[in-house]
Scaffold this active site. Structure first.
Site, PDB file in Angstrom:
ATOM      1  CG  HIS A 217       9.069   5.002   2.454  1.00 35.04           C
ATOM      2  ND1 HIS A 217       9.259   6.121   1.675  1.00 35.04           N
ATOM      3  CD2 HIS A 217       8.032   5.297   3.290  1.00 35.04           C
ATOM      4  CE1 HIS A 217       8.380   7.048   2.024  1.00 35.04           C
ATOM      5  NE2 HIS A 217       7.624   6.582   2.995  1.00 35.04           N
TER       6      HIS A 217
ATOM      7  CG  ASP B 102      14.448   3.917   5.682  1.00 35.57           C
ATOM      8  OD1 ASP B 102      14.237   4.445   6.786  1.00 35.57           O
ATOM      9  OD2 ASP B 102      13.634   3.964   4.737  1.00 35.57           O
TER      10      ASP B 102
ATOM     11  CE  LYS C  62       7.687   8.273   8.992  1.00 35.37           C
ATOM     12  NZ  LYS C  62       8.095   7.400   7.882  1.00 35.37           N
TER      13      LYS C  62
ATOM     14  CB  CYS D 260       5.324   5.761   0.660  1.00 37.05           C
ATOM     15  SG  CYS D 260       4.493   7.324   0.790  1.00 37.05           S
TER      16      CYS D 260
END
Ligand SMILES: *Cc1c(COP(=O)(O)O)cnc(C)c1O
Length: 407
Positions: free
Chosen positions: A122, A199, A225, A365
């Site tokens: 990302h 991540d 999320k 992204c």
């Protein structure tokens, strides 16, 4: 454990609404998930019953707010199996967690050092490292993608050197839904003495994340999320590493003593939590962890895997559909395009929206991945525990309409 989807769905107020005259089919969970009533109630309860600033007051409301906030920290600690609750730092989200680390490393890295990222990140796990390398002169390298669209992990041995200080990779790609081989990456990086930042924005909502089993050095994710509020996230770091790093923001809460000349810093986690935190958001994130635990992350994982496998199977029925990294292990999301001349992913997204179906279109992204495939974007269907096979069928019917209209 069995799963009662209708009962779960009934906990999400937004799922009863209609969009363009059709029942909402929400398949944009990779961007943000919906929130259960339980989480929303906990936010209200904080503001209605015990709103006060934390850690400073000795009055009852301040004590209650502090207790609830620190209880949320322990819930997150258990959720990711951190050794200590003070290894859980609250941030605004994944992006801020990565920027926290990239900023404090400005004082640690030199032009002799190297950072490795990957082509499947990302933007928020690319740009902060580019900035850090520009400021320090350190070198940025990346693990490329194979033609199929998975990490070319064989390259890692060549990329890792004694100069490598940090390797940053997502556990699951937001753009393709692909699961990355982080165990191998962590093991090889550690053999060279490098730290690893994971991540987990797309894995924490879908998979058991165990930072001790993984042995990662840093891990970041976002509350929004995983059924929690926006504006709250987590940075996990190993105690001795966090202690060795300089602070990020200066201000209240992060200090021990301040004089006009110098200050000494508070211990973890407060050293990295300057200023009044998002108290409601933190308590809301704790409630989101409770929600996930009420179903069980393993149960969620297995159920969502069925949904993703079913979606890939149904998408494979169309010769017009190209699924990216189709044969790779997927988690939570599938990315595809229609192989029709001049058709853009947003054309598909707009037709689906007319039918009440929310998917994401575009570059997600993650422009380097799009450059890799030489495409402007993809259509991404991404799942949460409240989605159903019936919704996948509605989505597939919508796609048939799109193929008919655009073909
Ligand atoms: C969403 C996402 C981010 C950024 O998260 P924010 O909540 O916007 O800070 C980073 N990495 C991945 C893999 C993501 O899916």
């Amino acid at each position: 454990m069995s799963i009662n989807i209708q009962e779960i769905r009934s906990q999400f107020p937004v799922l009863t609404r209609e969009v363009n005259g059709k029942p909402l089919v929400y398949l944009d969970n990779g961007a943000t998930s919906q929130k259960p009533k339980f989480v929303l109630d906990v936010l209200d309860e904080y503001y209605e019953k015990y709103n006060a600033n934390v850690h400073r007051g000795i009055h009852t409301l301040s004590q209650e707010a502090t207790d609830k906030m620190e209880e949320a920290r322990r819930k997150v600690q258990q959720f990711i199996n951190a050794k200590n609750d003070y290894e859980v730092i609250f941030t605004r989200g994944t992006t801020e967690g990565i920027n926290l680390i990239s900023n404090v490393l400005r004082e640690v890295l030199t032009a002799e050092d190297e950072i490795i990222i990957t082509e499947i990140e990302h933007h928020s796990n690319i740009v902060p490292w580019q900035i850090l390398c520009q400021r320090t002169g350190a070198k940025l390298k990346y693990i490329p993608l194979t033609k199929e669209g998975v990490l070319d992990i064989d390259q890692l041995d060549n990329l890792l050197t004694d100069k490598t200080k940090l390797v940053c990779v997502n556990q699951v790609s937001n753009a393709l839904g692909v699961v990355n081989p982080i165990e191998t990456i962590i093991e090889k990086a550690h053999q060279k003495g490098a730290w690893v930042l994971i991540d987990a924005a797309q894995s924490a909502p879908h998979t058991k994340v165990d930072v001790q089993a993984m042995d990662c050095d840093f891990l970041v994710f976002s509350g929004h999320k995983m059924y929690g509020p926006t504006g709250i996230g987590v940075l996990y770091g190993k105690e001795d590493i966090l202690n060795s790093l300089p602070p990020f923001h200066g201000g209240g809460e992060m200090i021990k003593d301040v004089s006009m000349e110098v200050s000494t810093y508070a211990c973890l986690p407060f050293k990295f939590e300057a200023g009044t935190p998002d108290i409601a958001g933190i308590i809301g994130l704790g409630a989101a962890v409770d929600f996930i635990n009420s179903i069980g992350i393993e149960t969620i994982h297995n159920y969502e895997k069925e949904l993703v496998d079913y979606t890939i199977q149904r998408l494979s029925e169309f010769e017009e559909v190209e699924i990216y990294a189709k044969d790779a292990e997927h988690s939570g999301a599938v990315s595809f395009n229609l192989k029709l001349d001049g058709v853009h992913s947003s054309d598909v997204g707009m037709i689906l929206d007319k039918k009440g179906i929310a998917v994401r279109t575009g570059h997600h992204c993650a422009q380097p991945i799009m450059q890799h495939f030489n495409i402007p974007g993809t259509v991404r269907a991404s799942f949460a525990v409240y989605n159903t096979k019936e919704e996948v069928d509605i989505f597939i019917e919508g796609l048939k309409t799109a193929i008919r209209m655009l073909g």
